[in-house]
Scaffold this motif. Structure first.
Motif, PDB file in Angstrom:
ATOM      1  N   GLU A 485       0.826  -1.215   0.000  1.00  0.00           N
ATOM      2  CA  GLU A 485       0.000   0.000   0.000  1.00  0.00           C
ATOM      3  C   GLU A 485       0.858   1.262   0.000  1.00  0.00           C
ATOM      4  N   SER A 486       1.975   1.226   0.708  1.00  0.00           N
ATOM      5  CA  SER A 486       2.834   2.420   0.760  1.00  0.00           C
ATOM      6  C   SER A 486       3.460   2.722  -0.598  1.00  0.00           C
ATOM      7  N   ALA A 487       3.551   1.681  -1.459  1.00  0.00           N
ATOM      8  CA  ALA A 487       4.165   1.870  -2.786  1.00  0.00           C
ATOM      9  C   ALA A 487       3.132   2.120  -3.879  1.00  0.00           C
ATOM     10  N   GLY A 488       1.827   2.130  -3.522  1.00  0.00           N
ATOM     11  CA  GLY A 488       0.810   2.495  -4.513  1.00  0.00           C
ATOM     12  C   GLY A 488      -0.152   1.404  -4.933  1.00  0.00           C
ATOM     13  N   MET A 489      -0.066   0.221  -4.286  1.00  0.00           N
ATOM     14  CA  MET A 489      -1.044  -0.830  -4.575  1.00  0.00           C
ATOM     15  C   MET A 489      -2.114  -0.798  -3.482  1.00  0.00           C
ATOM     16  N   ILE A 490      -3.343  -0.508  -3.872  1.00  0.00           N
ATOM     17  CA  ILE A 490      -4.445  -0.351  -2.909  1.00  0.00           C
ATOM     18  C   ILE A 490      -5.156  -1.688  -2.712  1.00  0.00           C
ATOM     19  N   ILE A 491      -5.400  -2.040  -1.447  1.00  0.00           N
ATOM     20  CA  ILE A 491      -6.233  -3.216  -1.140  1.00  0.00           C
ATOM     21  C   ILE A 491      -7.678  -2.726  -1.176  1.00  0.00           C
ATOM     22  N   SER A 492      -8.401  -3.026  -2.246  1.00  0.00           N
ATOM     23  CA  SER A 492      -9.732  -2.424  -2.426  1.00  0.00           C
ATOM     24  C   SER A 492     -10.886  -3.368  -2.122  1.00  0.00           C
ATOM     25  N   GLY A 493     -10.573  -4.628  -1.798  1.00  0.00           N
ATOM     26  CA  GLY A 493     -11.619  -5.575  -1.437  1.00  0.00           C
ATOM     27  C   GLY A 493     -11.128  -6.549  -0.386  1.00  0.00           C
ATOM     28  N   GLU A 494     -11.962  -6.820   0.645  1.00  0.00           N
ATOM     29  CA  GLU A 494     -11.584  -7.746   1.715  1.00  0.00           C
ATOM     30  C   GLU A 494     -12.762  -8.632   2.089  1.00  0.00           C
ATOM     31  N   SER A 495     -12.445  -9.851   2.537  1.00  0.00           N
ATOM     32  CA  SER A 495     -13.475 -10.779   2.966  1.00  0.00           C
ATOM     33  C   SER A 495     -12.969 -11.581   4.158  1.00  0.00           C
TER      34      SER A 495
END
Length: 542
Positions: A485-495
């Motif tokens: 996430e700090s490098a620009g990859m967003i976690i946009s879905g979680e289950s």
């Protein structure tokens, strides 16, 4: 007492792959659009309990239902045509039937009797059929295989007995057969159809409707000849000519007036299906206003049936956007550094699901190309896992980033196996790298919480969550979440604490999901994430 279900059995003769699944789906669709409650059942005559452990190259795609069953790909056709979710009970195999009977025998439920195909196996089949039909006006049953096959005999006997028990008013037999065109003679031949129907009649089944598969139209005289030799009414020979799209088949059947003999057989008033919306979508499939080219990077390309739901989902998205989706098939094993030019001029890149290490490096190169060149990208299941690995290697600088599926001893398992997990039914499962493949996968429908203002949430029209289906064993490792996430990859879905979707912050549209969105896509209701991917690819073209 509940409503009395009417049963329509669809059998096939001469050879396999005649289109019994599309025939069954099309009939069910016409009945549904006529206002009836319709369900559908596929019976597979093989001994496997399900196709979950079969090679996609041998059996085609494994379709997953919302309740976590691994089923035949025809169930996917049923859902796509009927625009409804089916369950485990809508597909059963010979293996399941025999296992059930043997388990009952071991429990003493047959009171010490000798267990035989008739009555015990056949009774089990009839009970399963009737169970699926409960609450429906019609149940369409597709019998897999070809009439005359040894494996199919118990099912034909069950069909014969049901007709005997319920009477003609509640059981209808439709036989799909081939009318081949012999080029040298320039003739359509009816003899294979006659022999196939004779085989059915020999075991006590007289089909009421013949669906004649042909690459050319049949003349009135030829239809009359088939009707006479097969002992069916003249208007009960329905031509199923090759169509430009499978979704055109219900409309073709309607033109052939298939509903008239069905209504007559069941002593029902004339059926009047409303196919207006369906017809409009089919026109957009056949004559779209624009087009888009998607690079499909996979490894089972020798059998396109391996990706049936996904290719159909792209057709659904295209129809709803009035665009033809041209698929450029790219073999990931052939994709080395020197061949990346094949990815040029693509409007979007898609990495589908899959298992095993073969072809992985080629897929990672395709992902890197999409990321660096700002091409709309969708990764599905393994496609998401490889998107994380590619990002870790080439952005985070973790050179040995990989999955424990490919290297169980790796020091950088960006993708790993959760050994202790809860399955869809709430049961605890323990899995290892040596666990049976068919027993330790995350299967079926699970809710996914969508990150606010993400590309994923926008695709789902601003919803807070979505329910999608899964079929995988490995998960994204949360240990690396902060670095990603700090490098620009967003976690946009979680289950349930698991990473379900990722996307890139500095990219026009780069989304990858752990679930299989293609399993919930239908012609009249395309999956939102696949629809948005095609929409973004169209924008790229402009």
């Amino acid at each position: 007492m509940g409503k009395q279900t009417r049963y329509i059995f669809v059998t096939g003769g001469v050879l396999s792959s005649l289109g019994k699944g599309i025939t069954s789906s099309s009939i069910a669709t016409l009945l549904k659009h006529s206002g009836f409650e319709v369900s559908i059942l596929k019976i597979d005559p093989y001994i496997n309990l399900d196709p979950g452990t079969m090679s996609p190259l041998e059996h085609g795609e494994v379709f997953v239902t919302q309740d976590g069953a691994e089923t035949d790909l025809d169930i996917g056709h049923y859902e796509r045509f009927l625009n409804k979710s089916l369950e485990k009970k809508n597909n059963f195999t010979t293996g399941q039937v025999y296992l059930s009977v043997i388990e009952k025998e071991r429990r003493g439920e047959y009171l010490g009797k000798t267990i035989q195909i008739v009555p015990h196996i056949v009774d089990e089949i009839k009970q399963r059929i009737k169970s699926v039909g409960e609450g429906s006006d019609f149940l369409v049953i597709e019998l897999g295989g070809t009439v005359g096959d040894m494996e199919g005999m118990p099912y034909l006997e069950a069909m014969r007995e049901m007709k005997h028990e319920l009477g003609n008013d509640y059981v209808l037999s439709i036989h799909v057969t081939l009318v081949p065109y012999i080029k040298t003679a320039e003739e359509l031949k009816t003899k294979p159809t006659q022999h196939s129907v004779q085989e059915l009649r020999r075991i006590g089944i007289n089909p009421q409707i013949i669906v004649a598969r042909s690459e050319k139209p049949l003349s009135k005289d030829l239809k009359r000849k088939i009707a006479l030799s097969c002992d069916v009414a003249d208007n009960s020979v329905i031509v199923a000519q090759d169509a430009q799209s499978i979704y055109q088949v219900p409309l073709n059947f309607l033109q052939e007036d298939i509903l008239t003999p069905i209504a007559r057989h069941f002593s029902l008033p004339e059926f009047k299906p409303d196919m207006q919306e369906w017809n409009l979508l089919v026109k957009k499939i056949i004559s779209p206003k624009t087009s888009v080219t998607i690079g499909f990077v996979g490894k089972y390309l020798s059998l396109k049936e391996s990706y049936k739901s996904l290719t159909e989902a792209l057709i659904h998205a295209g129809a709803n956007l009035d665009a033809k989706v041209n698929i450029k098939w790219i073999d990931s094993e052939m994709l080395d550094q020197n061949s990346l030019s094949i990815l040029k001029d693509l409007d979007g890149i898609l990495i589908p699901g899959g298992f095993g290490e073969r072809g992985i490096e080629g897929k990672i190169r395709a992902i890197q190309y999409a990321r660096e060149n700002h091409i709309p990208f969708l990764g599905i299941c393994l496609g998401m896992q490889l998107s994380i690995i590619e990002f870790a290697r080439n952005v985070l600088g973790i050179a040995d980033a990989t999955s424990s599926e490919f290297d169980p001893q790796t020091n950088s398992p960006l993708i790993y196996m959760i050994e202790d997990f809860i399955d869809q039914s709430g049961c605890q499962q323990i899995r290892t790298h040596t666990s049976p493949l068919g027993g330790t996968m995350r299967l079926g429908e699970y809710p996914c919480i969508l990150k606010a203002n993400s590309k994923l949430q926008k695709a789902y029209h601003g919803a807070n969550s979505a329910k999608e289906r899964h079929r995988h064993r490995y998960e994204a490792n949360p240990k690396y979440r902060e670095m990603l996430e700090s490098a620009g990859m967003i976690i946009s879905g979680e289950s349930e604490g698991l990473i379900e979707a990722v996307e890139l912050r500095d990219h026009p549209w780069f989304v990858a999901v752990q679930f299989h969105p293609e399993f919930t896509s239908r012609l009249q209701n395309p999956n939102p994430i696949i629809l948005e991917f095609v929409h973004q690819s169209l924008k790229q073209r402009c």
